[in-house]
Design an enzyme around this catalytic site. Sequence first.
Site, short mmCIF file in Angstrom:
data_model
loop_
_atom_site.label_atom_id
_atom_site.label_comp_id
_atom_site.label_asym_id
_atom_site.label_seq_id
_atom_site.Cartn_x
_atom_site.Cartn_y
_atom_site.Cartn_z
N LYS A 22 11.96 85.58 -4.81
CA LYS A 22 13.38 85.20 -4.87
C LYS A 22 13.85 84.68 -3.52
O LYS A 22 14.46 83.62 -3.43
CB LYS A 22 14.22 86.43 -5.26
CG LYS A 22 15.72 86.24 -5.04
CD LYS A 22 16.52 87.45 -5.43
CE LYS A 22 16.70 88.51 -4.37
NZ LYS A 22 17.69 88.20 -3.31
N ASN A 23 13.54 85.43 -2.46
CA ASN A 23 14.11 85.09 -1.16
C ASN A 23 13.41 83.91 -0.48
O ASN A 23 13.89 83.41 0.53
CB ASN A 23 14.13 86.32 -0.24
CG ASN A 23 15.18 87.32 -0.70
OD1 ASN A 23 16.01 86.99 -1.55
ND2 ASN A 23 15.13 88.53 -0.16
N CYS A 117 30.01 92.85 0.58
CA CYS A 117 28.70 93.15 0.03
C CYS A 117 28.46 94.65 0.07
O CYS A 117 28.85 95.32 1.02
CB CYS A 117 27.65 92.43 0.85
SG CYS A 117 26.00 92.76 0.30
N ARG A 122 28.01 91.94 6.49
CA ARG A 122 27.06 90.84 6.58
C ARG A 122 27.74 89.57 7.09
O ARG A 122 28.04 88.65 6.33
CB ARG A 122 26.39 90.59 5.23
CG ARG A 122 25.56 91.76 4.78
CD ARG A 122 24.92 91.53 3.44
NE ARG A 122 23.80 90.61 3.50
CZ ARG A 122 23.09 90.25 2.41
NH1 ARG A 122 23.43 90.73 1.22
NH2 ARG A 122 22.08 89.44 2.53
N ILE A 124 28.22 85.93 9.19
CA ILE A 124 27.35 84.74 9.30
C ILE A 124 27.60 84.02 10.63
O ILE A 124 27.40 82.82 10.76
CB ILE A 124 27.51 83.78 8.10
CG1 ILE A 124 28.96 83.31 7.93
CG2 ILE A 124 26.99 84.37 6.81
CD1 ILE A 124 29.08 82.05 7.05
N ASP A 308 14.50 95.61 2.25
CA ASP A 308 14.58 95.43 0.79
C ASP A 308 13.64 96.38 0.03
O ASP A 308 13.64 96.38 -1.20
CB ASP A 308 14.25 93.97 0.42
CG ASP A 308 15.32 93.01 0.91
OD1 ASP A 308 16.42 93.47 1.24
OD2 ASP A 308 15.04 91.80 0.98
N ARG A 400 19.45 90.12 -10.99
CA ARG A 400 19.58 89.12 -9.93
C ARG A 400 18.25 88.90 -9.22
O ARG A 400 17.99 87.82 -8.69
CB ARG A 400 20.62 89.58 -8.89
CG ARG A 400 22.05 89.52 -9.40
CD ARG A 400 23.00 89.79 -8.26
NE ARG A 400 22.51 89.11 -7.07
CZ ARG A 400 22.55 89.60 -5.84
NH1 ARG A 400 23.09 90.76 -5.60
NH2 ARG A 400 22.06 88.92 -4.83
N1 EPU Z 1 23.61 89.32 10.89
C1 EPU Z 1 24.55 89.07 11.85
N2 EPU Z 1 25.06 87.80 11.96
C2 EPU Z 1 24.66 86.79 11.16
C3 EPU Z 1 23.68 87.05 10.16
C4 EPU Z 1 23.18 88.33 10.07
O1 EPU Z 1 24.93 89.96 12.61
O2 EPU Z 1 25.14 85.65 11.31
C5 EPU Z 1 23.06 90.67 10.75
C6 EPU Z 1 23.26 91.24 9.35
O3 EPU Z 1 24.51 91.87 9.23
C7 EPU Z 1 22.11 92.19 9.25
C8 EPU Z 1 21.01 91.49 10.00
O4 EPU Z 1 21.65 90.57 10.88
O5 EPU Z 1 22.39 93.40 9.88
C9 EPU Z 1 20.00 90.75 9.15
O6 EPU Z 1 20.67 89.91 8.22
P1 EPU Z 1 20.05 88.56 7.68
O7 EPU Z 1 20.92 87.44 8.06
O8 EPU Z 1 18.61 88.47 8.10
O9 EPU Z 1 20.14 88.76 6.12
P2 EPU Z 1 20.30 87.59 5.08
O10 EPU Z 1 19.60 86.40 5.58
O11 EPU Z 1 21.72 87.46 4.68
C10 EPU Z 1 18.10 88.08 3.76
C11 EPU Z 1 17.73 88.45 2.36
C12 EPU Z 1 18.16 89.88 2.08
C13 EPU Z 1 17.45 90.79 3.09
C14 EPU Z 1 17.78 90.33 4.53
C15 EPU Z 1 17.04 91.11 5.58
C16 EPU Z 1 17.83 86.35 1.21
C17 EPU Z 1 18.47 85.49 0.20
N3 EPU Z 1 18.38 87.54 1.44
O12 EPU Z 1 19.51 88.19 3.84
O13 EPU Z 1 17.70 90.20 0.78
O14 EPU Z 1 17.86 92.11 2.92
O15 EPU Z 1 17.45 88.94 4.69
O16 EPU Z 1 15.67 90.97 5.43
O17 EPU Z 1 16.81 85.97 1.77
C18 EPU Z 1 17.66 91.36 -1.25
O18 EPU Z 1 16.79 90.56 -1.65
O19 EPU Z 1 17.93 92.42 -1.88
C19 EPU Z 1 18.38 91.07 -0.02
C20 EPU Z 1 19.53 91.63 0.29
#
Ligand code: EPU
Length: 460
Positions: A22-23, A117, A122, A124, A308, A400
């Site tokens: 998925k990811n 969430c 979370r 960006i 995850d 999902r």
């Molecule tokens: N973070 C920040 N600032 C940002 C982005 C992230 O502080 O701009 C923090 C987040 O709050 C978190 C950490 O950095 O504490 C990591 O977040 P990341 O951005 O890596 O997560 P993501 O890219 O939004 C993906 C997966 C998630 C998985 C995380 C961590 C996808 C679509 N989603 O999310 O998957 O948990 O990486 O590995 O790839 C799941 O599949 O159940 C799922 C939640």
Amino acid sequence: MDLFVIRGGTPLSGRLPVRGSKNAALPILAASLAAEGETRLANVPALVDVTTLSAVLRTLGVDVHRDADGMLVVRSESNEPCVAEYDLVRKMRASVCVLGPLLGRRGTARVSLPGGCNIGHRPIDLHLRGLASLGADVRLEHGYVVATASSLLGAQIDLAGPQGSTVTGTCNVMTAACFAKGRTVITSAAREPEVVDLAHYLNAGGARISGLGTDVVEIEGTDGFAGVEHQVIPDRIEAATLLIAGLMTGGDVTLENVVPTHLTAVLDILRQMGAFVEIRGATIHVHAAGPLSSVSFVAEPYPGIPTDVQAQLTALLTLARGKAEVVDRVFPDRFLHLPELARMGADVRRAEGGAHVFGVKSLSAAPVMASDLRASAALLLAALSAEGDSILRRVYHLDRGYERLEERLAAVGGQIRRLTEAELSNCRPEELFSDHAPVREPHFAVTSPKSRGSRREQSL
Ligand code: EPU
């Protein structure tokens, strides 16, 4: 709303093929909107999240459909519109992955902020900082990120956040940087196999990305990339979930279509707990020779134990001998499964940044509520191991991220029925697992009011 009735106590036994990731599929699907010509993706799982992102792409003028061979075919011929609306983005955070591709290819992106969430805060900010470093004008307006650039310029960008790097942030910046003039160097890049899979897709189409799988990724800007045929990697999180299901039920499970090196940290901890783990090519065979022992762990960015898989491993620890400490460094608040596991007789206590788990001899069936995708997987595994009938509500979270999980687990002995509340109240317990019990299809379909072409529900 669908629920599962799960009759626990049967050891799972047999071979299970693992679906595509998925990811990995989601950022690649998002990136394909910026490709010149047609993208053909193999091994994309049929999930609600894939349907949702496809609906987002259609609102952006992109044609997305499954062909007769099950390939996801994507073609983007227009350079507008550039707006990803709140109504779709709020359903799935990964929609934010269209930000980099839109900005890179179309020069403008207006993407709704994804919102709250259940697994914790979370932000960006790292995505936005990265795109601004490439020269984009990035603003927040009325709940939308608005990013514009007449051209992008290569830059040095650090993506370290308080909890490590960002997976989808690295995807966004990497994809946008393919369109920038000159070289971009991302430091503290995410090393996850899903990021590497995206880079393989982009490189196959002419992008020049190096440093794959390391925390320094370099992108030589080109005019973007062409659409290609690409096979999405197997889902390491689904694989880990199925391995843990085998162990929690005292079963014997062989997974097919896995990349074992993507699972090294998970397999290490399963071995430390006393599980038998055998790798042969693209298969992994596990069973528990006896009771498992507790082992503490910390969920971390790759190559550590994935956040995850934290909930599923926590569920496994509830049945192990001894006490374990669980810490989640990526999402320190991702512990909503604890009170539900406690309803099933687990001895779990919330602690600073994590949980303490004291193993018990067995879990008991109970009605439980899923709070998010991986928490629902953990509760399903717990229910499969518990004597009696559990009811798992809000299984839309599970749909999902896992394709028809109940049917696939049934193939190895799992007893799971998908029902609506109304069906449950009309069904006698003794009928639940009889041949006459209703069989329901999961709802993968999403209708987008703005989708081009057919307005009928499209299931991907
Ligand atoms: N973070 C920040 N600032 C940002 C982005 C992230 O502080 O701009 C923090 C987040 O709050 C978190 C950490 O950095 O504490 C990591 O977040 P990341 O951005 O890596 O997560 P993501 O890219 O939004 C993906 C997966 C998630 C998985 C995380 C961590 C996808 C679509 N989603 O999310 O998957 O948990 O990486 O590995 O790839 C799941 O599949 O159940 C799922 C939640």
